[in-house]
Enzyme design. Sequence first.
Site, PDB file in Angstrom:
ATOM      1  N   GLN A  16      35.828  39.080  23.638  1.00 53.84           N
ATOM      2  CA  GLN A  16      35.454  38.634  22.288  1.00 53.84           C
ATOM      3  C   GLN A  16      34.045  39.082  21.915  1.00 53.84           C
ATOM      4  O   GLN A  16      33.827  39.720  20.885  1.00 53.84           O
ATOM      5  CB  GLN A  16      35.502  37.107  22.215  1.00 53.84           C
ATOM      6  CG  GLN A  16      36.855  36.492  22.502  1.00 53.84           C
ATOM      7  CD  GLN A  16      36.844  35.019  22.188  1.00 53.84           C
ATOM      8  OE1 GLN A  16      37.144  34.621  21.062  1.00 53.84           O
ATOM      9  NE2 GLN A  16      36.493  34.174  23.158  1.00 53.84           N
ATOM     10  N   VAL A  17      33.077  38.743  22.762  1.00 50.35           N
ATOM     11  CA  VAL A  17      31.680  39.063  22.453  1.00 50.35           C
ATOM     12  C   VAL A  17      31.422  40.556  22.664  1.00 50.35           C
ATOM     13  O   VAL A  17      30.753  41.202  21.857  1.00 50.35           O
ATOM     14  CB  VAL A  17      30.719  38.196  23.306  1.00 50.35           C
ATOM     15  CG1 VAL A  17      29.269  38.624  23.093  1.00 50.35           C
ATOM     16  CG2 VAL A  17      30.904  36.709  22.959  1.00 50.35           C
ATOM     17  N   ALA A  64      32.745  38.310  32.061  1.00 47.09           N
ATOM     18  CA  ALA A  64      32.727  37.088  32.881  1.00 47.09           C
ATOM     19  C   ALA A  64      34.154  36.731  33.243  1.00 47.09           C
ATOM     20  O   ALA A  64      35.110  37.219  32.632  1.00 47.09           O
ATOM     21  CB  ALA A  64      32.098  35.928  32.092  1.00 47.09           C
ATOM     22  N   THR A  66      36.306  33.978  32.495  1.00 42.27           N
ATOM     23  CA  THR A  66      36.204  32.897  31.502  1.00 42.27           C
ATOM     24  C   THR A  66      37.396  31.935  31.528  1.00 42.27           C
ATOM     25  O   THR A  66      37.445  31.010  30.724  1.00 42.27           O
ATOM     26  CB  THR A  66      36.059  33.485  30.075  1.00 42.27           C
ATOM     27  OG1 THR A  66      37.149  34.389  29.846  1.00 42.27           O
ATOM     28  CG2 THR A  66      34.741  34.203  29.900  1.00 42.27           C
ATOM     29  N   TYR A 129      33.695  27.209  37.255  1.00 35.49           N
ATOM     30  CA  TYR A 129      33.193  28.101  36.203  1.00 35.49           C
ATOM     31  C   TYR A 129      31.720  27.792  35.919  1.00 35.49           C
ATOM     32  O   TYR A 129      30.873  28.686  35.905  1.00 35.49           O
ATOM     33  CB  TYR A 129      34.046  27.941  34.935  1.00 35.49           C
ATOM     34  CG  TYR A 129      33.489  28.661  33.736  1.00 35.49           C
ATOM     35  CD1 TYR A 129      33.620  30.043  33.596  1.00 35.49           C
ATOM     36  CD2 TYR A 129      32.811  27.967  32.732  1.00 35.49           C
ATOM     37  CE1 TYR A 129      33.100  30.702  32.493  1.00 35.49           C
ATOM     38  CE2 TYR A 129      32.285  28.620  31.628  1.00 35.49           C
ATOM     39  CZ  TYR A 129      32.429  29.989  31.512  1.00 35.49           C
ATOM     40  OH  TYR A 129      31.906  30.648  30.421  1.00 35.49           O
ATOM     41  N   TRP A 154      31.950  27.302  23.083  1.00 32.75           N
ATOM     42  CA  TRP A 154      33.159  27.257  22.260  1.00 32.75           C
ATOM     43  C   TRP A 154      33.344  28.574  21.473  1.00 32.75           C
ATOM     44  O   TRP A 154      33.501  28.574  20.257  1.00 32.75           O
ATOM     45  CB  TRP A 154      33.107  26.063  21.305  1.00 32.75           C
ATOM     46  CG  TRP A 154      33.024  24.722  21.965  1.00 32.75           C
ATOM     47  CD1 TRP A 154      32.629  24.433  23.237  1.00 32.75           C
ATOM     48  CD2 TRP A 154      33.344  23.458  21.366  1.00 32.75           C
ATOM     49  NE1 TRP A 154      32.689  23.077  23.465  1.00 32.75           N
ATOM     50  CE2 TRP A 154      33.116  22.460  22.336  1.00 32.75           C
ATOM     51  CE3 TRP A 154      33.789  23.068  20.096  1.00 32.75           C
ATOM     52  CZ2 TRP A 154      33.317  21.106  22.085  1.00 32.75           C
ATOM     53  CZ3 TRP A 154      33.990  21.725  19.834  1.00 32.75           C
ATOM     54  CH2 TRP A 154      33.767  20.755  20.820  1.00 32.75           C
TER      55      TRP A 154
HETATM   56  N1  LIG Z   1      34.816  31.877  25.667  1.00 32.07           N
HETATM   57  C1  LIG Z   1      34.058  30.796  25.561  1.00 32.07           C
HETATM   58  O1  LIG Z   1      34.454  29.772  24.996  1.00 32.07           O
HETATM   59  C2  LIG Z   1      32.653  30.803  26.107  1.00 32.07           C
HETATM   60  C3  LIG Z   1      31.876  29.628  26.015  1.00 32.07           C
HETATM   61  C4  LIG Z   1      30.575  29.642  26.510  1.00 32.07           C
HETATM   62  C5  LIG Z   1      30.058  30.794  27.087  1.00 32.07           C
HETATM   63  N2  LIG Z   1      30.836  31.908  27.175  1.00 32.07           N
HETATM   64  C6  LIG Z   1      30.260  33.103  27.806  1.00 32.07           C
HETATM   65  O2  LIG Z   1      30.133  34.100  26.804  1.00 32.07           O
HETATM   66  C7  LIG Z   1      30.350  35.397  27.395  1.00 32.07           C
HETATM   67  C8  LIG Z   1      31.404  36.157  26.614  1.00 32.07           C
HETATM   68  O3  LIG Z   1      32.626  35.411  26.640  1.00 32.07           O
HETATM   69  P1  LIG Z   1      33.947  35.965  25.926  1.00 32.07           P
HETATM   70  O4  LIG Z   1      34.650  34.791  25.363  1.00 32.07           O
HETATM   71  O5  LIG Z   1      33.598  37.123  25.052  1.00 32.07           O
HETATM   72  O6  LIG Z   1      34.757  36.477  27.203  1.00 32.07           O
HETATM   73  P2  LIG Z   1      36.222  37.150  27.228  1.00 32.07           P
HETATM   74  O7  LIG Z   1      36.732  37.356  25.858  1.00 32.07           O
HETATM   75  O8  LIG Z   1      37.032  36.368  28.216  1.00 32.07           O
HETATM   76  O9  LIG Z   1      35.916  38.593  27.841  1.00 32.07           O
HETATM   77  C9  LIG Z   1      35.616  38.776  29.190  1.00 32.07           C
HETATM   78  C10 LIG Z   1      35.473  40.261  29.416  1.00 32.07           C
HETATM   79  O10 LIG Z   1      35.172  40.472  30.811  1.00 32.07           O
HETATM   80  C11 LIG Z   1      36.018  41.521  31.262  1.00 32.07           C
HETATM   81  N3  LIG Z   1      36.263  41.452  32.690  1.00 32.07           N
HETATM   82  C12 LIG Z   1      36.563  40.369  33.442  1.00 32.07           C
HETATM   83  N4  LIG Z   1      36.759  40.748  34.733  1.00 32.07           N
HETATM   84  C13 LIG Z   1      36.569  42.096  34.771  1.00 32.07           C
HETATM   85  C14 LIG Z   1      36.611  43.068  35.810  1.00 32.07           C
HETATM   86  N5  LIG Z   1      36.904  42.734  37.071  1.00 32.07           N
HETATM   87  N6  LIG Z   1      36.354  44.356  35.494  1.00 32.07           N
HETATM   88  C15 LIG Z   1      36.076  44.725  34.218  1.00 32.07           C
HETATM   89  N7  LIG Z   1      36.019  43.851  33.200  1.00 32.07           N
HETATM   90  C16 LIG Z   1      36.265  42.548  33.478  1.00 32.07           C
HETATM   91  C17 LIG Z   1      37.323  41.335  30.492  1.00 32.07           C
HETATM   92  O11 LIG Z   1      38.088  42.493  30.583  1.00 32.07           O
HETATM   93  P3  LIG Z   1      39.702  42.455  30.322  1.00 32.07           P
HETATM   94  O12 LIG Z   1      39.869  42.466  28.835  1.00 32.07           O
HETATM   95  O13 LIG Z   1      40.185  43.687  30.996  1.00 32.07           O
HETATM   96  O14 LIG Z   1      40.203  41.185  30.967  1.00 32.07           O
HETATM   97  C18 LIG Z   1      36.757  41.062  29.106  1.00 32.07           C
HETATM   98  O15 LIG Z   1      36.405  42.281  28.480  1.00 32.07           O
HETATM   99  C19 LIG Z   1      30.698  35.136  28.868  1.00 32.07           C
HETATM  100  O16 LIG Z   1      29.522  35.235  29.628  1.00 32.07           O
HETATM  101  C20 LIG Z   1      31.164  33.695  28.875  1.00 32.07           C
HETATM  102  O17 LIG Z   1      30.959  33.082  30.141  1.00 32.07           O
HETATM  103  C21 LIG Z   1      32.102  31.954  26.677  1.00 32.07           C
END
Ligand SMILES: NC(=O)c1ccc[n+]([C@@H]2O[C@H](COP(=O)([O-])OP(=O)(O)OC[C@H]3O[C@@H](n4cnc5c(N)ncnc54)[C@H](OP(=O)(O)O)[C@@H]3O)[C@@H](O)[C@H]2O)c1
Length: 300
Positions: A16-17, A64, A66, A129, A154
């Site tokens: 997403q980010v 991450a 997630t 997590y 969120w």
């Molecule tokens: N989502 C939330 O509600 C939330 C809340 C608070 C903080 N955050 C933090 O905000 C940040 C961004 O979150 P987001 O929601 O954008 O995350 P997301 O949509 O789950 O995206 C995670 C990304 O990490 C990649 N990834 C995971 N394992 C991998 C691996 N082994 N090799 C290569 N790529 C890998 C995924 O690739 P694939 O597409 O191939 O799986 C995806 O591109 C993270 O640090 C998260 O902890 C998120």
Amino acid sequence: MSHTFKTILITGATGQVGYELCRSLSVLGAILSPNREELDLADAHSVDAYLAKHQPDLIVNPAAWTAVDAAEVNQEATARLNTALPAQLAQYARKTNAYLIHYSSDYVYPGTGQNYWLESDAVAPLSVYGRTKLGGDKAVVNHCLHYLIFRTSWVYSDRGNNFMKTMLNLGAQRESLNIVNDQFGAPTNARLIAEVTALAVYRQLASKPIDSGIYHLVCGGITSWYGFAEKIFELAKRENLPLLLNELGGISTAEFPTPAARPQNSKLNVSKLEGALGITLPSWQQQLEFTFNSYMNNKD
Ligand SMILES: NC(=O)c1ccc[n+]([C@@H]2O[C@H](COP(=O)([O-])OP(=O)(O)OC[C@H]3O[C@@H](n4cnc5c(N)ncnc54)[C@H](OP(=O)(O)O)[C@@H]3O)[C@@H](O)[C@H]2O)c1
């Protein structure tokens, strides 16, 4: 003053980010955004080789593990992505004088009380997590000189798997839904996170950097998951989306058990970031309208 970075590495660009970062940072340097097939971030040797080959001078790391509940039974893999990877990136950044931007979570806090969390408050994560994300924060702080850590909450977007899209799907299939109404936080759209990141990167390029450190980055205002769902369905009805849903109910955390414990109070104080950048973060309601409209414009 250099107007761009030479090479910007964005990890997790399919997320997403990460997806939004690729758009927002494109005027600030040449972007490298390897997908999982091109660079498996779980493989430390591949990451080292990639860094050595491409020598990024800015690394932005939204990648991450997630999946919060799955993390409980995949501790090693979660720790690799959420703790060891940021540590590795931080060590590279220190060695090469690169700038590192990393993302963290409200889940590092214990979720107790009613007050808004400050970046300086004691942390006490409730889940695998949360503990692994905290490990990543500590590694970046300890290893890196020039960095930003944005703690957000969120996160949702007009693409990918997230609460807004889950609600729209469920609302089209079910007549009634019960949503948790005793966890409080700020829904934050990925686009806003990317735009604020771009502002911080620009400040770095313009030699007016904001101090290295941890900053909360969330939308203004607070709601519950129930309140978030209510607003999503209000917008869906306004757009005449076909919904079966006619009853949206509230439910307590205790009535909706999950493998990983969730913090009840995820309210993050954003004064530090607003002061550093001279901005006011927009309300979650305004950003939801914006994201929802974008979803409507882009869906099939
Ligand atoms: N989502 C939330 O509600 C939330 C809340 C608070 C903080 N955050 C933090 O905000 C940040 C961004 O979150 P987001 O929601 O954008 O995350 P997301 O949509 O789950 O995206 C995670 C990304 O990490 C990649 N990834 C995971 N394992 C991998 C691996 N082994 N090799 C290569 N790529 C890998 C995924 O690739 P694939 O597409 O191939 O799986 C995806 O591109 C993270 O640090 C998260 O902890 C998120």
